[in-house]
Design a protein around this motif. Sequence first.
Motif, short mmCIF file in Angstrom:
data_model
loop_
_atom_site.label_atom_id
_atom_site.label_comp_id
_atom_site.label_asym_id
_atom_site.label_seq_id
_atom_site.Cartn_x
_atom_site.Cartn_y
_atom_site.Cartn_z
N ALA A 55 3.54 70.23 3.78
CA ALA A 55 2.68 70.87 5.15
C ALA A 55 1.83 72.10 4.39
O ALA A 55 0.65 72.10 5.18
CB ALA A 55 3.79 71.60 5.89
N ALA A 114 -1.50 70.26 6.34
CA ALA A 114 -1.52 70.81 7.91
C ALA A 114 -2.81 70.89 8.34
O ALA A 114 -3.70 71.21 7.73
CB ALA A 114 -0.56 72.15 7.94
N SER A 115 -2.97 70.44 9.47
CA SER A 115 -4.33 70.35 10.24
C SER A 115 -4.39 71.78 10.79
O SER A 115 -3.40 72.51 10.98
CB SER A 115 -4.17 69.29 11.21
OG SER A 115 -3.35 69.74 12.34
N GLU A 141 -4.67 72.40 13.99
CA GLU A 141 -3.75 72.31 15.16
C GLU A 141 -2.43 72.54 14.66
O GLU A 141 -1.51 73.23 15.35
CB GLU A 141 -3.86 70.97 15.78
CG GLU A 141 -2.85 70.79 17.01
CD GLU A 141 -3.13 69.33 17.78
OE1 GLU A 141 -2.25 69.35 18.85
OE2 GLU A 141 -3.80 68.56 17.23
N ASP A 142 -1.85 71.96 13.46
CA ASP A 142 -0.54 72.19 13.04
C ASP A 142 -0.06 73.47 12.75
O ASP A 142 0.96 74.37 13.09
CB ASP A 142 -0.32 71.49 11.70
CG ASP A 142 -0.26 69.81 12.02
OD1 ASP A 142 0.21 69.52 12.97
OD2 ASP A 142 -0.71 69.31 10.96
N ASN A 175 0.38 75.76 15.80
CA ASN A 175 1.42 75.60 16.61
C ASN A 175 2.43 76.36 15.83
O ASN A 175 3.58 76.95 16.57
CB ASN A 175 1.73 74.00 16.64
CG ASN A 175 0.90 73.33 17.67
OD1 ASN A 175 0.58 73.80 18.73
ND2 ASN A 175 0.69 72.20 17.48
N LEU A 176 2.39 76.26 14.48
CA LEU A 176 3.41 77.06 13.76
C LEU A 176 3.61 78.40 14.04
O LEU A 176 4.65 79.11 14.38
CB LEU A 176 3.19 76.76 12.35
CG LEU A 176 3.69 75.16 11.84
CD1 LEU A 176 3.10 74.87 10.40
CD2 LEU A 176 5.20 75.07 11.72
N THR A 199 7.49 70.53 14.02
CA THR A 199 6.39 70.59 13.56
C THR A 199 5.62 70.84 12.31
O THR A 199 4.86 70.07 11.63
CB THR A 199 5.61 71.95 14.23
OG1 THR A 199 6.05 71.67 15.79
CG2 THR A 199 4.41 72.07 14.16
N LYS A 239 6.06 67.29 10.55
CA LYS A 239 4.98 66.52 11.22
C LYS A 239 4.06 66.92 10.30
O LYS A 239 3.23 65.95 9.76
CB LYS A 239 4.52 66.82 12.53
CG LYS A 239 3.34 66.07 13.07
CD LYS A 239 3.15 66.45 14.54
CE LYS A 239 1.78 66.03 15.17
NZ LYS A 239 0.63 66.82 14.42
N ALA A 240 3.45 68.24 9.94
CA ALA A 240 2.47 68.63 9.17
C ALA A 240 2.62 68.07 7.88
O ALA A 240 1.34 68.16 7.15
CB ALA A 240 2.46 70.22 9.23
#
Length: 217
Positions: free
Chosen positions: A101, A105-106, A108-109, A112-113, A142, A145-146
Amino acid sequence: MTTALLWFPNDDAKMRIYTSLRDWILYTKLKPGQRIRERELADEFGVSRTPMREVMQLLCHQGLLVIKPRYGVFVAPIEDDKVRQVYETRAPLETAVARLAAERASDEDIENLLRLSEKLARHITAGEYEQVVITDSLFHDTLAKAAGNMILRQTREFLHNICLRYWFLTLDTYKPGPDEAEEHRRVALAVSRRQPDKAASIQSRHVERFIERLDEN
């Protein structure tokens, strides 16, 4: 409600049933040992027994339901030894998730984190422990996903769900504190700063603490 991978990507009805049943089990609307009546659930969801059976088979595979020949299908019991083994298996996976991650990670990620780590801290401060469990799960979903690895994410979700149910059932004896909120904040910051080794180290310690807690019980 926790997020769910698309186990039935081309069938919205099955995903709706799966997500509902999974969350009812995880958040103990359906209790350990409770019998699951396939026909009644099929009627409740407005589907035939075939899709219901497919969803229940997946939940059995994930360790949330058990089939007892000649008796029926039941919500799986909570076994401390099994939970410990799951945490031991999760430890290297969660470390890998955090490391990847931090690399992948983007924006957006990361946003969100950071948001979820702040939300978790607020729930802990307010003593809203059911919301702590839900927000913690969303944070780790999350993070997974990242990481950008679907196989890792699927394996992690399968194991995490077993631990999540255990945590939810033991909230009367275990209350997360500020240290846990700080760990999540530090993981989120390490990811945002692209520090894979640091993110992995913090995440590893986070899982190890739960193993230590199990040993104390």
